[in-house]
Design a protein around this motif. Structure first.
Motif, PDB file in Angstrom:
ATOM      1  N   MET A 108       0.834  -1.201   0.000  1.00  0.00           N
ATOM      2  CA  MET A 108       0.000   0.000   0.000  1.00  0.00           C
ATOM      3  C   MET A 108       0.871   1.255   0.000  1.00  0.00           C
ATOM      4  O   MET A 108       1.924   1.295   0.613  1.00  0.00           O
ATOM      5  CB  MET A 108      -0.909   0.031   1.236  1.00  0.00           C
ATOM      6  N   SER A 109       0.416   2.290  -0.703  1.00  0.00           N
ATOM      7  CA  SER A 109       1.137   3.554  -0.722  1.00  0.00           C
ATOM      8  C   SER A 109       0.890   4.320   0.569  1.00  0.00           C
ATOM      9  O   SER A 109      -0.017   3.995   1.348  1.00  0.00           O
ATOM     10  CB  SER A 109       0.669   4.398  -1.913  1.00  0.00           C
ATOM     11  N   GLU A 110       1.706   5.353   0.792  1.00  0.00           N
ATOM     12  CA  GLU A 110       1.540   6.156   1.995  1.00  0.00           C
ATOM     13  C   GLU A 110       0.152   6.777   2.064  1.00  0.00           C
ATOM     14  O   GLU A 110      -0.476   6.807   3.118  1.00  0.00           O
ATOM     15  CB  GLU A 110       2.600   7.267   2.050  1.00  0.00           C
ATOM     16  N   ILE A 111      -0.341   7.291   0.933  1.00  0.00           N
ATOM     17  CA  ILE A 111      -1.643   7.957   0.946  1.00  0.00           C
ATOM     18  C   ILE A 111      -2.770   6.959   1.193  1.00  0.00           C
ATOM     19  O   ILE A 111      -3.774   7.287   1.826  1.00  0.00           O
ATOM     20  CB  ILE A 111      -1.870   8.742  -0.372  1.00  0.00           C
ATOM     21  N   SER A 112      -2.604   5.721   0.728  1.00  0.00           N
ATOM     22  CA  SER A 112      -3.616   4.698   0.979  1.00  0.00           C
ATOM     23  C   SER A 112      -3.673   4.346   2.465  1.00  0.00           C
ATOM     24  O   SER A 112      -4.754   4.180   3.043  1.00  0.00           O
ATOM     25  CB  SER A 112      -3.326   3.436   0.158  1.00  0.00           C
ATOM     26  N   MET A 113      -2.483   4.242   3.095  1.00  0.00           N
ATOM     27  CA  MET A 113      -2.444   3.951   4.518  1.00  0.00           C
ATOM     28  C   MET A 113      -2.979   5.127   5.330  1.00  0.00           C
ATOM     29  O   MET A 113      -3.631   4.948   6.366  1.00  0.00           O
ATOM     30  CB  MET A 113      -1.018   3.604   4.941  1.00  0.00           C
ATOM     31  N   TYR A 114      -2.721   6.344   4.840  1.00  0.00           N
ATOM     32  CA  TYR A 114      -3.275   7.530   5.501  1.00  0.00           C
ATOM     33  C   TYR A 114      -4.801   7.504   5.449  1.00  0.00           C
ATOM     34  O   TYR A 114      -5.477   7.757   6.452  1.00  0.00           O
ATOM     35  CB  TYR A 114      -2.733   8.792   4.825  1.00  0.00           C
ATOM     36  N   GLU A 115      -5.354   7.208   4.278  1.00  0.00           N
ATOM     37  CA  GLU A 115      -6.808   7.178   4.123  1.00  0.00           C
ATOM     38  C   GLU A 115      -7.433   6.076   4.979  1.00  0.00           C
ATOM     39  O   GLU A 115      -8.538   6.238   5.513  1.00  0.00           O
ATOM     40  CB  GLU A 115      -7.174   6.972   2.649  1.00  0.00           C
ATOM     41  N   ALA A 116      -6.728   4.954   5.141  1.00  0.00           N
ATOM     42  CA  ALA A 116      -7.243   3.870   5.987  1.00  0.00           C
ATOM     43  C   ALA A 116      -7.348   4.322   7.442  1.00  0.00           C
ATOM     44  O   ALA A 116      -8.341   4.032   8.131  1.00  0.00           O
ATOM     45  CB  ALA A 116      -6.337   2.650   5.873  1.00  0.00           C
ATOM     46  N   GLN A 117      -6.331   5.055   7.929  1.00  0.00           N
ATOM     47  CA  GLN A 117      -6.376   5.573   9.300  1.00  0.00           C
ATOM     48  C   GLN A 117      -7.446   6.657   9.444  1.00  0.00           C
ATOM     49  O   GLN A 117      -8.100   6.764  10.485  1.00  0.00           O
ATOM     50  CB  GLN A 117      -5.007   6.122   9.696  1.00  0.00           C
ATOM     51  N   LYS A 118      -7.627   7.429   8.407  1.00  0.00           N
ATOM     52  CA  LYS A 118      -8.651   8.468   8.418  1.00  0.00           C
ATOM     53  C   LYS A 118     -10.046   7.859   8.574  1.00  0.00           C
ATOM     54  O   LYS A 118     -10.900   8.386   9.309  1.00  0.00           O
ATOM     55  CB  LYS A 118      -8.559   9.274   7.116  1.00  0.00           C
ATOM     56  N   LYS A 119     -10.279   6.722   7.911  1.00  0.00           N
ATOM     57  CA  LYS A 119     -11.567   6.028   8.043  1.00  0.00           C
ATOM     58  C   LYS A 119     -11.754   5.491   9.454  1.00  0.00           C
ATOM     59  O   LYS A 119     -12.858   5.497  10.009  1.00  0.00           O
ATOM     60  CB  LYS A 119     -11.657   4.889   7.020  1.00  0.00           C
ATOM     61  N   LYS A 120     -10.651   5.009  10.073  1.00  0.00           N
ATOM     62  CA  LYS A 120     -10.733   4.533  11.453  1.00  0.00           C
ATOM     63  C   LYS A 120     -11.114   5.668  12.394  1.00  0.00           C
ATOM     64  O   LYS A 120     -11.933   5.501  13.315  1.00  0.00           O
ATOM     65  CB  LYS A 120      -9.409   3.920  11.889  1.00  0.00           C
ATOM     66  N   LEU A 121     -10.519   6.830  12.169  1.00  0.00           N
ATOM     67  CA  LEU A 121     -10.841   7.985  13.002  1.00  0.00           C
ATOM     68  C   LEU A 121     -12.296   8.394  12.827  1.00  0.00           C
ATOM     69  O   LEU A 121     -12.981   8.717  13.803  1.00  0.00           O
ATOM     70  CB  LEU A 121      -9.913   9.159  12.653  1.00  0.00           C
ATOM     71  N   GLN A 122     -12.765   8.375  11.581  1.00  0.00           N
ATOM     72  CA  GLN A 122     -14.165   8.714  11.331  1.00  0.00           C
ATOM     73  C   GLN A 122     -15.093   7.736  12.033  1.00  0.00           C
ATOM     74  O   GLN A 122     -16.113   8.134  12.613  1.00  0.00           O
ATOM     75  CB  GLN A 122     -14.436   8.699   9.824  1.00  0.00           C
ATOM     76  N   GLY A 123     -14.724   6.460  12.028  1.00  0.00           N
ATOM     77  CA  GLY A 123     -15.539   5.460  12.710  1.00  0.00           C
ATOM     78  C   GLY A 123     -15.594   5.691  14.213  1.00  0.00           C
ATOM     79  O   GLY A 123     -16.658   5.557  14.841  1.00  0.00           O
ATOM     80  N   LEU A 124     -14.462   6.037  14.816  1.00  0.00           N
ATOM     81  CA  LEU A 124     -14.431   6.328  16.254  1.00  0.00           C
ATOM     82  C   LEU A 124     -15.301   7.524  16.583  1.00  0.00           C
ATOM     83  O   LEU A 124     -16.042   7.523  17.581  1.00  0.00           O
ATOM     84  CB  LEU A 124     -12.991   6.586  16.706  1.00  0.00           C
ATOM     85  N   CYS A 125     -15.227   8.551  15.748  1.00  0.00           N
ATOM     86  CA  CYS A 125     -16.030   9.754  15.992  1.00  0.00           C
ATOM     87  C   CYS A 125     -17.520   9.470  15.827  1.00  0.00           C
ATOM     88  O   CYS A 125     -18.341   9.916  16.637  1.00  0.00           O
ATOM     89  CB  CYS A 125     -15.585  10.874  15.053  1.00  0.00           C
ATOM     90  N   ASP A 126     -17.886   8.716  14.791  1.00  0.00           N
ATOM     91  CA  ASP A 126     -19.299   8.384  14.584  1.00  0.00           C
ATOM     92  C   ASP A 126     -19.843   7.579  15.758  1.00  0.00           C
ATOM     93  O   ASP A 126     -20.976   7.792  16.206  1.00  0.00           O
ATOM     94  CB  ASP A 126     -19.463   7.583  13.288  1.00  0.00           C
ATOM     95  N   GLU A 127     -19.018   6.672  16.263  1.00  0.00           N
ATOM     96  CA  GLU A 127     -19.452   5.808  17.366  1.00  0.00           C
ATOM     97  C   GLU A 127     -19.694   6.591  18.650  1.00  0.00           C
ATOM     98  O   GLU A 127     -20.536   6.203  19.474  1.00  0.00           O
ATOM     99  CB  GLU A 127     -18.389   4.739  17.598  1.00  0.00           C
TER     100      GLU A 127
END
Length: 236
Positions: free
Chosen positions: A1-20
């Protein structure tokens, strides 16, 4: 995975934590220091949900926010606008994700800038040893030594010894004699080279008797030349 792909994956995790946990976030990465701010979701339903679970998630004033500030390699937090509490578990999860987001973003940013040659010539950041705070040495881990003072028992593959006839050594000699000081930052700026090459050149100049030994935070001493000026090989 590229750096930006790994960044976007962490961004989705953060969004999930916030939504929860009924939170919204704003991640500001296009200026320094990098910041992450989280706030409660506005609206009556969200506030009622927070009040019903206050013992689990903590109380948050409707206009309060918590901001993480990443500066000098350290994360600090501040709360503004009222009371803002979150569980230790949630805070740990957010900070774990945030550190990864910052690391992946910085890697992507640096690679993108370098590959596109976005920096003008001569503006690559260089650490100026002459302006460095002497107190930084006190922050070194116990037993650690400044880089110039470190000696490796083994040899680095391909790290050939530099002699007095090497063009870079001759150029470095000219520079330190002209400036009457010898630091890695000086050679980096004037020769457009990296730290490792500059440090090797200083070591070579020391062996050749051009400069003195490592002198802590001060510049190395430039030793007097014992060679006659323009006498050898003269044609006049």
């Amino acid at each position: 995975m590229s750096e930006i792909s790994m960044y976007e994956a962490q961004k989705k995790k953060l969004q999930g934590l916030c939504d929860e946990h009924d939170l919204v976030y704003r991640f500001i990465k296009d200026r320094y220091p990098i910041t992450l701010t989280i706030k409660p979701v506005q609206g009556m339903d969200a506030q009622m949900s927070m009040l019903e679970n206050v013992e689990e998630v903590g109380y948050r004033s409707p206009d309060a926010s918590m901001t993480w500030i990443f500066e000098d390699g350290v994360l600090e937090t501040k709360v503004t606008g009222g009371t803002f509490t979150i569980s230790k578990t949630l805070r740990t999860k957010i900070e774990t994700v945030l550190v990864k987001m910052i690391a992946y973003w910085q890697q992507y940013f640096f690679r993108d800038v370098m590959e596109k040659n976005s920096l003008r010539p001569g503006v690559m950041p260089v650490i100026d040893e002459d302006e460095a705070d002497d107190s930084e040495a006190s922050h070194l881990p116990e037993g650690a030594e400044p880089l110039e003072q470190y000696e490796d028992d083994g040899e680095i593959p391909g790290d050939e010894k530099l002699g007095k006839d090497d063009p870079d050594v001759q150029e470095a000699t000219r520079i330190v004699r002209g400036e009457n000081k010898a630091t890695t930052s000086l050679l980096q700026r004037r020769m457009n080279i990296g730290y490792a090459k500059a440090a090797r050149l200083l070591d070579a100049l020391e062996e050749l008797g051009v400069i003195g030994p490592y002198n802590g935070s001060d510049s190395r001493e430039v030793l007097p030349s014992d060679e006659p000026d323009d006498e050898e090989g003269g044609e006049d």
